[in-house]
Motif scaffolding. Structure first.
Motif, PDB file in Angstrom:
ATOM      1  N   SER A  67       0.832  -1.211   0.000  1.00 56.43           N
ATOM      2  CA  SER A  67       0.000   0.000   0.000  1.00 56.43           C
ATOM      3  C   SER A  67       0.861   1.254   0.000  1.00 56.43           C
ATOM      4  O   SER A  67       0.603   2.195  -0.766  1.00 56.43           O
ATOM      5  CB  SER A  67      -0.920   0.001   1.226  1.00 56.43           C
ATOM      6  OG  SER A  67      -1.791  -1.099   1.191  1.00 56.43           O
ATOM      7  N   PHE A  68       1.864   1.279   0.840  1.00 51.86           N
ATOM      8  CA  PHE A  68       2.754   2.433   0.901  1.00 51.86           C
ATOM      9  C   PHE A  68       3.499   2.609  -0.420  1.00 51.86           C
ATOM     10  O   PHE A  68       3.590   3.718  -0.948  1.00 51.86           O
ATOM     11  CB  PHE A  68       3.749   2.279   2.058  1.00 51.86           C
ATOM     12  CG  PHE A  68       4.632   3.473   2.231  1.00 51.86           C
ATOM     13  CD1 PHE A  68       4.168   4.610   2.861  1.00 51.86           C
ATOM     14  CD2 PHE A  68       5.929   3.458   1.749  1.00 51.86           C
ATOM     15  CE1 PHE A  68       4.989   5.726   3.018  1.00 51.86           C
ATOM     16  CE2 PHE A  68       6.755   4.557   1.884  1.00 51.86           C
ATOM     17  CZ  PHE A  68       6.281   5.701   2.526  1.00 51.86           C
ATOM     18  N   GLY A  69       4.028   1.512  -0.953  1.00 51.24           N
ATOM     19  CA  GLY A  69       4.787   1.589  -2.207  1.00 51.24           C
ATOM     20  C   GLY A  69       3.946   2.060  -3.378  1.00 51.24           C
ATOM     21  O   GLY A  69       4.361   2.939  -4.145  1.00 51.24           O
ATOM     22  N   VAL A  70       2.760   1.499  -3.525  1.00 47.75           N
ATOM     23  CA  VAL A  70       1.874   1.902  -4.622  1.00 47.75           C
ATOM     24  C   VAL A  70       1.409   3.342  -4.420  1.00 47.75           C
ATOM     25  O   VAL A  70       1.400   4.153  -5.353  1.00 47.75           O
ATOM     26  CB  VAL A  70       0.677   0.938  -4.760  1.00 47.75           C
ATOM     27  CG1 VAL A  70      -0.359   1.477  -5.718  1.00 47.75           C
ATOM     28  CG2 VAL A  70       1.161  -0.442  -5.214  1.00 47.75           C
ATOM     29  N   GLY A  71       1.050   3.690  -3.185  1.00 52.19           N
ATOM     30  CA  GLY A  71       0.621   5.043  -2.892  1.00 52.19           C
ATOM     31  C   GLY A  71       1.704   6.065  -3.183  1.00 52.19           C
ATOM     32  O   GLY A  71       1.452   7.115  -3.800  1.00 52.19           O
ATOM     33  N   ARG A  72       2.930   5.747  -2.793  1.00 52.22           N
ATOM     34  CA  ARG A  72       4.063   6.634  -3.052  1.00 52.22           C
ATOM     35  C   ARG A  72       4.274   6.792  -4.553  1.00 52.22           C
ATOM     36  O   ARG A  72       4.491   7.903  -5.053  1.00 52.22           O
ATOM     37  CB  ARG A  72       5.318   6.074  -2.375  1.00 52.22           C
ATOM     38  CG  ARG A  72       6.561   6.919  -2.576  1.00 52.22           C
ATOM     39  CD  ARG A  72       7.742   6.351  -1.837  1.00 52.22           C
ATOM     40  NE  ARG A  72       7.967   4.968  -2.268  1.00 52.22           N
ATOM     41  CZ  ARG A  72       8.710   4.095  -1.612  1.00 52.22           C
ATOM     42  NH1 ARG A  72       9.286   4.424  -0.486  1.00 52.22           N
ATOM     43  NH2 ARG A  72       8.871   2.868  -2.072  1.00 52.22           N
ATOM     44  N   ALA A  73       4.192   5.696  -5.285  1.00 52.66           N
ATOM     45  CA  ALA A  73       4.379   5.755  -6.731  1.00 52.66           C
ATOM     46  C   ALA A  73       3.304   6.609  -7.397  1.00 52.66           C
ATOM     47  O   ALA A  73       3.587   7.338  -8.353  1.00 52.66           O
ATOM     48  CB  ALA A  73       4.396   4.342  -7.322  1.00 52.66           C
ATOM     49  N   MET A  74       2.091   6.524  -6.913  1.00 48.77           N
ATOM     50  CA  MET A  74       1.000   7.316  -7.490  1.00 48.77           C
ATOM     51  C   MET A  74       1.198   8.811  -7.219  1.00 48.77           C
ATOM     52  O   MET A  74       0.886   9.642  -8.064  1.00 48.77           O
ATOM     53  CB  MET A  74      -0.341   6.839  -6.956  1.00 48.77           C
ATOM     54  CG  MET A  74      -0.734   5.461  -7.486  1.00 48.77           C
ATOM     55  SD  MET A  74      -2.257   4.843  -6.779  1.00 48.77           S
ATOM     56  CE  MET A  74      -3.431   5.960  -7.502  1.00 48.77           C
ATOM     57  N   LEU A  75       1.700   9.118  -6.040  1.00 45.90           N
ATOM     58  CA  LEU A  75       1.936  10.525  -5.694  1.00 45.90           C
ATOM     59  C   LEU A  75       3.105  11.130  -6.468  1.00 45.90           C
ATOM     60  O   LEU A  75       3.054  12.283  -6.874  1.00 45.90           O
ATOM     61  CB  LEU A  75       2.188  10.669  -4.186  1.00 45.90           C
ATOM     62  CG  LEU A  75       0.965  10.477  -3.303  1.00 45.90           C
ATOM     63  CD1 LEU A  75       1.372  10.499  -1.843  1.00 45.90           C
ATOM     64  CD2 LEU A  75      -0.083  11.533  -3.584  1.00 45.90           C
ATOM     65  N   ILE A  76       4.145  10.334  -6.651  1.00 47.61           N
ATOM     66  CA  ILE A  76       5.344  10.811  -7.347  1.00 47.61           C
ATOM     67  C   ILE A  76       5.097  10.883  -8.839  1.00 47.61           C
ATOM     68  O   ILE A  76       5.603  11.754  -9.538  1.00 47.61           O
ATOM     69  CB  ILE A  76       6.567   9.932  -7.007  1.00 47.61           C
ATOM     70  CG1 ILE A  76       6.925  10.090  -5.533  1.00 47.61           C
ATOM     71  CG2 ILE A  76       7.759  10.270  -7.878  1.00 47.61           C
ATOM     72  CD1 ILE A  76       7.960   9.123  -5.037  1.00 47.61           C
ATOM     73  N   GLY A  77       4.325   9.944  -9.325  1.00 47.98           N
ATOM     74  CA  GLY A  77       3.982   9.957 -10.750  1.00 47.98           C
ATOM     75  C   GLY A  77       4.744   8.973 -11.474  1.00 47.98           C
ATOM     76  O   GLY A  77       5.289   8.607 -12.288  1.00 47.98           O
TER      77      GLY A  77
END
Length: 130
Positions: free
Chosen positions: A120-130
Motif C-alpha cells: 500500500s505504501f509503495g503503490v501510494g508513493r508511486a502514485m503521488l510521485i507519478g
C-alpha cells in the motif's frame, strides 16, 4: 535479497503441494472418496488446512510482488519467509489438533499485514510521485 520474493513464491508453491498431498493421503487413509469433502475429522482438518492455505495464498502472493516491485524487495522477502513459516506451523498444528492452529495462523497474518502495508505504501508513493 533481490531474489528473495521469487524464492518465497517457489516455497509457497511447495507449501500448496504439501497441503494437496496431505489431503490426498487423508482421503486414502480415511476412505473419503472424491468429491466428498467430509468424513473422518482428520480428513476434514487436512481439507481445511488446504482450503485455508489456498485462500491465504490468493491474498498473499499479489501483495508480496506489489511490495517487492514498489520498493520493498528485501523486506517483502523477509515477511514472505515469515509467512511461509507461519503457514507451515499452522498446517502442522492444525493437522495434529485444530485447537493448536492459532499461533501459526497469527504469525502468517502478521506477515500478510506487513506485506499489505508495504504494498500500500509503495503503490501510494508511486502514485503521488507519478
Amino acid at each position: 535479497m533481490t531474489h528473495l520474493p521469487a524464492l518465497v513464491t517457489l516455497l509457497t508453491v511447495l507449501l500448496l503441494f504439501g497441503t494437496m498431498w496431505a489431503v490426498g493421503h487423508a482421503r486414502g487413509k480415511y476412505g473419503v472418496k472424491a468429491p466428498a469433502t467430509s468424513g473422518d475429522p482428520a480428513f476434514e482438518r487436512a481439507y481445511r488446512v488446504q482450503m485455508n492455505t489456498l485462500e491465504q495464498t490468493v491474498m498473499f502472493l499479489p501483495l508480496l510482488w506489489l511490495a517487492a516491485n514498489y520498493g520493498f524487495t528485501g523486506w517483502a522477502g523477509v515477511a514472505g519467509l515469515v509467512w511461509i513459516v507461519g503457514r507451515a506451523w499452522y498446517a502442522v498444528a492444525y493437522l495434529a489438533d485444530a485447537g493448536k492452529r492459532g499461533p501459526g495462523f497469527v504469525m502468517g497474518m502478521l506477515a500478510w499485514a506487513a506485506v499489505l502495508v508495504m504494498a500500500s505504501f509503495g503503490v501510494g508513493r508511486a502514485m503521488l510521485i507519478g
